[in-house]
Design a protein around this motif. Structure first.
Motif, PDB file in Angstrom:
ATOM      1  N   TRP A 617       0.860  -1.184   0.000  1.00  0.00           N
ATOM      2  CA  TRP A 617       0.000   0.000   0.000  1.00  0.00           C
ATOM      3  C   TRP A 617       0.896   1.233   0.000  1.00  0.00           C
ATOM      4  O   TRP A 617       1.837   1.330   0.801  1.00  0.00           O
ATOM      5  N   ILE A 618       0.615   2.178  -0.863  1.00  0.00           N
ATOM      6  CA  ILE A 618       1.486   3.349  -1.024  1.00  0.00           C
ATOM      7  C   ILE A 618       1.061   4.440  -0.038  1.00  0.00           C
ATOM      8  O   ILE A 618      -0.083   4.921  -0.066  1.00  0.00           O
ATOM      9  N   ARG A 619       1.973   4.834   0.818  1.00  0.00           N
ATOM     10  CA  ARG A 619       1.737   5.942   1.756  1.00  0.00           C
ATOM     11  C   ARG A 619       2.106   7.277   1.126  1.00  0.00           C
ATOM     12  O   ARG A 619       1.443   8.286   1.336  1.00  0.00           O
ATOM     13  N   ARG A 620       3.146   7.256   0.299  1.00  0.00           N
ATOM     14  CA  ARG A 620       3.619   8.483  -0.356  1.00  0.00           C
ATOM     15  C   ARG A 620       4.427   8.098  -1.584  1.00  0.00           C
ATOM     16  O   ARG A 620       5.164   7.114  -1.568  1.00  0.00           O
ATOM     17  N   GLY A 621       4.280   8.897  -2.681  1.00  0.00           N
ATOM     18  CA  GLY A 621       5.082   8.638  -3.877  1.00  0.00           C
ATOM     19  C   GLY A 621       4.286   7.997  -5.010  1.00  0.00           C
ATOM     20  O   GLY A 621       3.059   7.878  -4.945  1.00  0.00           O
ATOM     21  N   THR A 622       4.998   7.577  -6.000  1.00  0.00           N
ATOM     22  CA  THR A 622       4.393   6.995  -7.205  1.00  0.00           C
ATOM     23  C   THR A 622       5.188   5.765  -7.623  1.00  0.00           C
ATOM     24  O   THR A 622       6.427   5.780  -7.618  1.00  0.00           O
ATOM     25  N   VAL A 623       4.466   4.713  -8.013  1.00  0.00           N
ATOM     26  CA  VAL A 623       5.088   3.462  -8.457  1.00  0.00           C
ATOM     27  C   VAL A 623       4.582   3.143  -9.860  1.00  0.00           C
ATOM     28  O   VAL A 623       3.389   3.275 -10.149  1.00  0.00           O
ATOM     29  N   ARG A 624       5.498   2.720 -10.688  1.00  0.00           N
ATOM     30  CA  ARG A 624       5.140   2.306 -12.047  1.00  0.00           C
ATOM     31  C   ARG A 624       5.399   0.814 -12.220  1.00  0.00           C
ATOM     32  O   ARG A 624       6.390   0.296 -11.715  1.00  0.00           O
ATOM     33  N   SER A 641      -0.481   5.592  -7.146  1.00  0.00           N
ATOM     34  CA  SER A 641      -0.071   6.717  -6.315  1.00  0.00           C
ATOM     35  C   SER A 641      -0.564   6.510  -4.893  1.00  0.00           C
ATOM     36  O   SER A 641      -1.048   5.426  -4.526  1.00  0.00           O
ATOM     37  N   ARG A 642      -0.498   7.556  -4.107  1.00  0.00           N
ATOM     38  CA  ARG A 642      -0.812   7.496  -2.677  1.00  0.00           C
ATOM     39  C   ARG A 642      -2.213   6.953  -2.441  1.00  0.00           C
ATOM     40  O   ARG A 642      -3.182   7.421  -3.034  1.00  0.00           O
TER      41      ARG A 642
END
Length: 716
Positions: A617-624, A641-642
């Motif tokens: 789970w993304i707390r902050r930032g961006t993943v591709r 994203s978040r």
């Protein structure tokens, strides 16, 4: 050699007999010299194995027509011989230049209907020129005059020619060991000598109109004649030489097409690749050399090359040996060649001419889609027969342009048209945002363009764009598959920009490449023509990829602009949609089971093939997410994203990762392993069930959305 030499002699006789019957022997000698010199030089310098080069039908058609025209103008026969020599040299020089500047690759792409019309036209010209000789009509008789006056025929010539044609055509059906051309010549000779038994005058070679006659190839006389010719060429007027360039261009084009067409066939049969430009240079030097020593020009010949291939030839040495054997045969059988009947050579050329006729285009009449192609073939043939091969070459080029424009206009330049609520970006958004995009996504229309945008397709493109210009707030034009853009198309795009600007709408370009196949920098071209203003993006924006353009539109439809990564604050579990209605105590237990990690920008979170026992789970930032394509390449397929989660499929089925996850910016995540989830499920069964249900539901929504997009793409 057995195929090339007799045909070369026949072509030479055709060319020089057009000057006067007494020049037939000079033509036979020119054919022998051409077969020898071209065979030796072209094969030595060329790069195509198994190719046999020798005097050919296109050269005979152009040069004999040229000679007939000069005779009609009352030019002195000796001057005509000089001009024929010079024409052969100039054609070779043109081929040489074409090879040096790299035109060889382009000649191969002349449309099939144009080449078919060319070859059929040459074949008909060859047949027409031989009919009077075949029937023994008087010198100067035209083919239609000969056919309409059977009382003027010489039955002896007709008998000899008929025997030659019948055997030459029928022999290949009986045996492949001896070429049909040779057997046809033997049949003609036997018929002639059978007639000579009953008519003793036919045993005399001098003044005998039925045979070629003495070649006059004595060594001293030959070299003296060649030297005298070049001395006389120096006395020609500059205007006479300049008048040859049109015919030289036509002859060079025909010889080049004939050669490269044969090379392509050899490539297909042997799975090899010839060097077009090297071959043109070699053919040019060979034709210059042949003409310089009194031979006729030539090209790579289909018939002799295929016989060579089928006989087991492997290298260029076979072509060289053809030239050597032609010389040996001429030296040994020189006196015998004088007895070759003119009607026999005419019969051989008629057979060659008939085989040059391409009957394949007759099938074009059966379909409306190919009727125009048949019209192109017919037009080239008619012009070749009525005006000449020079005019036919011009018609062929014009028709090639028309064919190209027709094909471009016939295909749609719009490959795909969808709206933003039908094709989303790879950015996975919360369910609430997806509903908004589904409702308002028709504010943006996406046109994926293809092919060439030029004057011929401009009207078609505008007719596709025009209905949307007054309705949509965003128009995206994807130029990824566009091959070229001309000024007319750029003017249209400029008008589209102005139309959208008046409404306060925006024009977005994607896939604008800096190098098109034609070498043009598309972005620079759009800026130069005023379509794109690098300093003002309030009306027109340019994106590197279609996905980025769609993502930008989605953000504006949602009325938000993504916050920079540096100002993002980490989100807590209770702020995420998936956990927004859970008790604080339950979430605290869940958070204790999770691991918090931080990844730098560009760092790989997991790679394809890694163990799949964690969900993020993304707390902050961006993943591709990137899908590997093989050979070290990958494709961006999703962005998170978040508040989003990723890695759910592998977490559920515990199989290796199927793609790569990379942090686009500095990213903080919650990580839950399958082991910790199982421990959590023992204490909080309801939470575990709800969590799995929520994950599965979100994955189902994503999969359903992906299926919808795939279904739409399959329609195109």
């Amino acid at each position: 050699m057995l195929v090339a030499l007799p045909a070369s002699i026949a072509f030479g006789v055709t060319i020089y007999a057009a000057i006067a019957p007494s020049y037939a022997a000079i033509g036979a000698l020119a054919g022998i010299i051409g077969a020898t010199v071209i065979g030796l030089v072209a094969s030595t310098l060329g790069g195509t194995d198994r190719l046999i080069s020798a005097p050919c039908a296109p050269a005979a058609a152009v040069l004999s027509a040229f000679a007939i025209e000069l005779v009609g103008q009352g030019i002195d026969p000796n001057t005509i011989v000089l001009l024929l020599v010079l024409l052969g040299v100039l054609a070779g020089i043109v081929q040489l230049l074409l090879g040096f500047i790299g035109v060889g690759r382009l000649i191969k792409y002349i449309p099939y209907p144009v080449v078919s019309g060319y070859l059929s036209g040459v074949g008909l010209i060859i047949i027409g020129s031989q009919i009077p000789k075949f029937v023994g009509a008087a010198v100067g008789t035209r083919w239609w005059e000969a056919l309409l006056a059977p009382w003027s025929w010489d039955w002896r010539a007709l008998a000899i020619g008929t025997a030659t044609v019948i055997v030459a055509v029928a022999a290949p059906k009986i045996t492949k060991k001896v070429p049909g051309t040779i057997l046809g010549i033997v049949a003609g000779l036997l018929t002639y000598f059978a007639l000579a038994i009953q008519e003793p005058k036919l045993w005399e070679i001098t003044g005998n109109p039925l045979v070629i006659g003495p070649l006059g190839a004595a060594r001293d006389g030959y070299f003296a004649a060649i030297t005298e010719r070049w001395h006389d060429i120096g006395d020609l007027h500059l205007s006479q030489i300049a008048s040859l360039f049109g015919s030289a261009l036509t002859l060079a084009a025909l010889l080049s097409i004939d050669t490269l067409k044969t090379c392509v066939v050899i490539d297909q049969l042997t799975r090899t690749q010839h060097d077009s430009n090297r071959e043109l240079v070699a053919q040019g030097i060979a034709n210059i050399s042949s003409a310089a020593v009194g031979g006729t020009p030539g090209a790579g010949t289909m018939g002799a090359s295929l016989v060579n291939l089928n006989s087991g030839a492997q290298t260029r040495v076979s072509g060289v040996m053809e030239g050597v054997l032609s010389l040996i045969a001429a030296l040994i059988f020189g006196s015998f060649l004088a007895w070759l009947p003119v009607a026999t050579l005419a019969g051989i050329l008629i057979v060659i001419g008939i085989r040059m006729l391409d009957r394949e285009p007759l099938r074009f009449i059966e379909s409306r889609a190919t009727v125009f192609d048949f019209a192109v073939v017919l037009a080239v043939v008619v012009v070749a027969l009525t005006i000449g091969l020079i005019a036919a070459s011009a018609v062929g080029v014009a028709m090639a342009i028309i064919l190209f424009v027709r094909e471009q206009i016939g295909g749609s330049v719009v490959r795909h048209k969808v709206y933003a609520n039908q094709m989303s970006s790879t950015w996975y958004r919360p369910e609430a945002e997806m509903r908004i995009i589904e409702q308002k996504g028709n504010q943006a229309v996406i046109f994926e363009l293809q092919g060439s945008l030029f004057f011929g397709t401009t009207q078609q493109l505008y007719s596709e764009l025009e209905p949307e210009l007054g309705k949509r707030n965003y128009v995206i034009l994807d130029l990824k598959r566009v091959q070229s853009v001309d000024v007319t198309a750029a003017h249209l795009l400029h008008n589209v920009r102005q139309t959208l600007q008046e409404r306060g709408a925006m024009l977005l370009f994607s896939g604008v490449r800096e190098k098109l196949p034609n070498g043009r920098n598309l972005r620079e071209f759009l800026e130069q023509t005023g379509v794109v203003n690098a300093s003002d993006d309030s009306v027109v924006r340019v994106f590197p990829e279609l996905d980025a353009a769609i993502e930008w539109v989605e953000d504006h439809i949602l009325g938000e602009v993504q916050a920079p990564a540096e100002t993002e604050t980490p989100i807590e579990l209770q702020e995420m949609d998936l956990f927004s209605h859970r008790k604080d105590e339950t979430l605290k237990d869940l958070e204790t089971r999770m691991e918090q990690r931080t990844y730098r920008a560009g760092e790989t979170i997991y790679a394809q093939g890694a163990a799949g026992d964690e969900i993020f789970w993304i707390r902050r930032g961006t993943v591709r997410i990137f899908a590997p394509l093989g050979a070290g390449r990958s494709r961006h397929i999703a962005s998170f994203s978040r508040g989003d989660f990723f890695g759910g499929l592998a977490f559920l089925d515990n199989r290796p990762r199927g793609n790569d996850a990379v942090a686009l910016t500095e990213t903080e995540v919650y990580v839950l392993s399958r082991e910790q989830f199982d421990l959590l499920a023992e204490e909080h069964k309801k939470l575990a069930f709800s969590l799995i249900t929520a994950i599965a539901r979100t994955l189902a929504i994503r999969l359903r959305h992906a299926d919808t997009e795939l279904t739409m793409l399959q329609e195109y």
